[in-house]
Write an enzyme that holds these catalytic residues in place. Structure first.
Site: not given
Ligand code: EPZ
Length: 429
Positions: A22-23, A102, A126, A131, A171-173, A316, A408
């Site tokens: 999915k992701n 999202r 959420c 997030r 931070k890693v995103s 996850d 989902r």
């Molecule tokens: C992706 O979400 C996945 N979603 C999530 O899977 C997964 O849990 C997450 O990565 C972490 O691996 C999809 O791929 C669709 P992040 P994402 O940006 O990209 C902070 C599931 O169940 N952050 O890596 O939204 C954030 O708050 C879902 O399938 C900021 O502060 O996650 C978090 O603490 C849920 N500012 C951290 O970074 C930003 O602009 C990592 O989030 C962006 C993120």
């Protein structure tokens, strides 16, 4: 609303086909916005999130056709989407759609890069945490976009196109790395993305973009180089197998006991989780067909786990692992470092008899001899599936409510489990 009814106690034995991720599928579908030519995606899972993103892209004018099923086709094979974003009729992504998923916020980068304008609703909070999207916006600003927030919308403009830049994430995103990659692919000049996410889904997106003509190197490491090109072209790409679905069924098997082949799974995508499962008493073998999971005679052993960006233990899989630890022979500590509120399953697991208490970002799980079935519900998809796993190992009947969360992210969940001997059925209502 549909419910899932489980009568626990059966071992899992058989084969579970693993679907496309999915992701990975979601950002790949969004990448179609970067080109006027057709993007063909294979092995796309049949999930509610994929269907919703089809609607969201349709709103921008993207035409998506899905291959039909023919008699004799493997019912578990993924679908093929032909995505044609030749004409973009609307560069606005409205609140009622973005708030439902999202990941649809990620249309911002490609729309801006190709069309020069985009108006995308802020996604809002959420169930798993606040997030924010600041890293996405800072990355686009670094690439020269003019960004304002107006009435809950991000209004982004780059009338003269985006310009290559150095982007350093604090931070890693995962999502912000997707945004930066897609936007930089069509920017003028070179970009460098530092502290990039190394998740396999980022690599899958980069691989597809490269097939579309993007010049990208280093995806999968913390530093990605992108040499911008003027346009991208048609491509065909198969979505990689879902490592979270793989880990989920591996944990289910470790919990119930039995012997399951996760067909089509790639062990290299989830080494940290497989390591932890081995420590917990599972036997894991990589074969040509996929990953074989069995539980050895020692029962479930307690293991401490801390979630981390890839290649660390995935957030996850945190809820599913907690379900497994509820029946371990001893205490384990599970620390969540990615999302601040991702323990919504704790109270529900307690309804099945689990003993868990929270110490800040750590759940201390005291293994119990037996779980007993109960009605439960959860507020996100990984938490929901952790309740399914616990239900499979609980005595008696567990009824999981709010099944739409499962739909989902898990394709044919009941079918995949029941063909391995689980007593699980969907009750429509
Ligand atoms: C992706 O979400 C996945 N979603 C999530 O899977 C997964 O849990 C997450 O990565 C972490 O691996 C999809 O791929 C669709 P992040 P994402 O940006 O990209 C902070 C599931 O169940 N952050 O890596 O939204 C954030 O708050 C879902 O399938 C900021 O502060 O996650 C978090 O603490 C849920 N500012 C951290 O970074 C930003 O602009 C990592 O989030 C962006 C993120």
């Amino acid at each position: 609303m549909d419910k899932i009814r489980i009568v626990g106690g059966n071992e899992l034995k058989g084969t579970i086909p693993i679907s496309g991720a999915k992701n990975a599928a979601l950002p790949l579908m969004i990448a179609s916005l970067l080109t006027e030519e057709k993007l063909i995606l294979e092995n796309v899972p049949r999930l509610a999130d994929v269907a919703l993103l089809q609607r969201i892209l349709g709103n921008h004018g993207v035409d998506i056709t899905t291959n039909g099923k023919r008699n004799g086709d493997d019912p578990y094979a993924g679908q093929t989407l032909e995505i044609d974003a030749r004409v973009i009729v609307d560069t606005t992504a409205p609140y009622d759609l973005v708030s439902r998923m999202r990941a649809s916020f990620w249309v911002l980068g490609p729309l801006l890069a190709r069309i020069g304008v985009a108006k995308v609703s802020l996604p809002g909070g959420c169930a798993i945490g606040t997030r924010p999207v600041d890293f996405h916006l800072d990355a686009l600003r670094a690439l020269g976009a003019d960004i304002e927030i107006d009435a809950g919308y991000v209004v982004a403009k780059a009338p003269n196109g985006l310009k290559g830049a150095r982007i350093v994430f604090p931070k890693v995103s995962v999502g912000a790395t997707h945004t930066a990659l897609m936007a930089a692919a069509l920017a003028r000049g070179d970009s460098i993305i530092e502290n990039a996410a190394r998740e396999p889904e980022v690599v899958d997106l980069a691989d597809c973009l490269i097939k579309m003509g993007a010049r990208i190197s280093g995806a999968g490491s913390s530093t990605i180089h992108v040499e911008g090109v003027a346009r991208l072209k048609a491509a065909r790409h198969a979505v990689l197998p879902d490592r979270i679905e793989t880990g989920t069924y591996a944990m289910a098997t470790a919990m119930t006991g039995g012997d399951v082949m996760l067909a089509g799974a790639r062990p290299d995508l989830l080494e940290s989780a497989l390591d932890v499962l081995r420590q917990a008493g599972a036997e894991i073998d990589a074969t040509n067909e996929g990953i074989r999971v069995r539980r050895n005679g020692a029962g479930i052993l307690p293991v401490d786990v801390t979630t981390a960006p890839y290649p660390g233990f995935p957030t996850d899989l945190q809820a599913q692992f907690m379900a497994l630890m509820t029946k371990a022979k001893g205490n384990s500590r599970i620390t969540e470092t990615i999302f601040e509120n991702r323990f919504m399953h704790v109270q529900e697991l307690a309804r099945l008899g689990a003993r868990i208490h929270l110490e800040g970002d750590t759940a201390v799980v005291e293994g119990v001899e037996r779980l007993t079935g109960a009605p439960v519900m959860a507020t996100d998809l990984r938490a929901s599936v952790s309740l399914v796993i616990a239900g499979l190992a609980a005595e008696g009947e567990t009824m999981v409510q709010r099944v739409y969360h499962l739909d989902r992210g898990f394709e044919k969940l009941e079918e995949k489990l029941s063909r391995c001997g689980a007593q699980i059925e969907r009750i429509s209502g």
